[in-house]
Write a protein that holds these residues in place. Sequence first.
Motif, short mmCIF file in Angstrom:
data_model
loop_
_atom_site.label_atom_id
_atom_site.label_comp_id
_atom_site.label_asym_id
_atom_site.label_seq_id
_atom_site.Cartn_x
_atom_site.Cartn_y
_atom_site.Cartn_z
N PRO A 109 70.61 -54.47 -3.51
CA PRO A 109 70.54 -53.57 -2.35
C PRO A 109 70.55 -52.09 -2.74
N VAL A 110 71.26 -51.72 -3.80
CA VAL A 110 71.31 -50.31 -4.18
C VAL A 110 69.93 -49.82 -4.65
N ASP A 121 73.37 -55.16 -13.09
CA ASP A 121 74.63 -55.63 -12.52
C ASP A 121 75.21 -54.60 -11.56
N ASP A 122 74.34 -53.98 -10.77
CA ASP A 122 74.78 -52.97 -9.80
C ASP A 122 75.31 -51.69 -10.43
N GLN A 123 75.22 -51.59 -11.76
CA GLN A 123 75.61 -50.36 -12.46
C GLN A 123 74.38 -49.47 -12.58
N LEU A 124 74.55 -48.19 -12.30
CA LEU A 124 73.43 -47.27 -12.41
C LEU A 124 73.60 -46.36 -13.62
N ARG A 125 72.51 -46.22 -14.39
CA ARG A 125 72.58 -45.40 -15.58
C ARG A 125 71.28 -44.61 -15.73
N ILE A 180 71.12 -38.87 -6.83
CA ILE A 180 71.00 -40.33 -6.85
C ILE A 180 72.33 -40.97 -6.48
N ALA A 181 73.42 -40.42 -7.00
CA ALA A 181 74.76 -40.96 -6.71
C ALA A 181 75.08 -40.83 -5.22
N ARG A 182 74.63 -39.72 -4.63
CA ARG A 182 74.92 -39.50 -3.21
C ARG A 182 74.26 -40.59 -2.35
N VAL A 183 73.01 -40.92 -2.64
CA VAL A 183 72.30 -41.96 -1.88
C VAL A 183 72.84 -43.35 -2.22
N ALA A 184 73.15 -43.55 -3.50
CA ALA A 184 73.61 -44.88 -3.94
C ALA A 184 75.03 -45.15 -3.45
N GLY A 185 75.79 -44.10 -3.22
CA GLY A 185 77.18 -44.27 -2.80
C GLY A 185 78.05 -44.78 -3.93
N ARG A 186 77.64 -44.51 -5.15
CA ARG A 186 78.46 -44.92 -6.30
C ARG A 186 78.16 -44.04 -7.50
N GLU A 187 78.99 -44.24 -8.52
CA GLU A 187 78.87 -43.43 -9.74
C GLU A 187 77.55 -43.73 -10.46
N GLU A 228 75.58 -40.96 -16.82
CA GLU A 228 74.54 -40.04 -17.29
C GLU A 228 74.30 -40.17 -18.79
N ASP A 229 75.19 -40.88 -19.48
CA ASP A 229 74.99 -41.09 -20.91
C ASP A 229 74.04 -42.26 -21.08
N PRO A 230 72.83 -42.01 -21.63
CA PRO A 230 71.86 -43.10 -21.73
C PRO A 230 72.28 -44.20 -22.69
#
Length: 325
Positions: A76-77, A181-185, A197-204, A207-209
């Motif tokens: 969903p994210v 796994d729902d983690q954004l990087r 992106i975090a604001r729309v995603a509603g989560r952290e 930023e470290d690739p």
Amino acid sequence: MLPDSEEAVAAAVDVLRVGGLVAIPTETVYGLAADASNRRAVRRVFAVKGRPADHPLIVHLGAREQLRRWAGSVPPVAERLADAFWPGPLTLVLPRATGVLDEVTGGRPTVALRVPDQPLVLRILARFGGAIAAPSANRFGRVSPTRAGHVVADLGGDVDLVLDAGPCPVGLESTIVEVADDQLRVLRPGVLTAAEIARVAGREVHEDPGGPARAPGMLASHYAPAARVVLVRAAEAVPAVEGLLAAGRSVAVLAETLPPGLPEGTVALEPVGDATGYARHLYDRLREADRLGVDVVVAVVPAPTGAGVAVLDRLRRAAGPTAGG
Ligand code: TXA
Ligand code: MG
């Protein structure tokens, strides 16, 4: 080279259908497009770029609804991010659907997807019906093209058709976000920031690739002009230029606004104004410095916020591994 027109759309679709290569404008940089479902066409992209086969390509979709055809699962994210930012300079890395070519993904279990915000390309994609795999239309390791003329200078006769829609408004490659796994990087920063992106995603958003292997192609030395690139803060610009001139080097200066008091003989590249302008004009200015044949580009770094984050990332890569990045 064809300007934006109905004839250009028809010609591009014809070339894609027979497995040819078309240089296309996008809002970020010019891309070297092939039918993403045509193994031979995709292999030719790698051959023309001189790019290693394990550096995967981004698949460009004509509409957000095609996401599920190319991604094996869409959390969903990811749907939320696509809704908010497509068409636009955001690439989502998701588990791949079955049938996506290994040539496109470099054999990875994931695929990189985006809908570009460029009217001519969206018309081509709508008429073509499929998706196009497209890396930036430069030779491997060099500065990305933001004008059709850059593509012709780099790839010339190796491309079947070059489309010209003028300079790219964004100027830096898309922000790449891995959704796992729902983690954004963020694998590659772009003008669309991690904070947005975090604001729309509603989560952290991490930023470290996590090392260069995660987004192959993000090598420390990349996006490099022939001239040496030296990064300075505004106050250091004049002494840096004086030192280089004294050592017999020809020097160009790149900055948002030109530092006062530059010595005579310095080549002043047209100032970029602000961080957004830096993003838009960076690659063109680096190519300009090469055209002028200067030995060194002294680049005044932007503040590390907003578009400045991505500009700084590319400047560090242009400066090479010795510049601390
Ligand atoms: O703005 C852009 O993204 C431009 C325009 C043409 O769309 N394209 C672009 O493509 O910059 P390219 O090939 O120069 O860079 C694609 C990046 C590479 O760093 C590659 O490693 C990464 O995307 N990438 C592609 N597929 C990936 C995947 N499955 N996992 C991780 N990284 C991936
Ligand atoms: Mg590239």
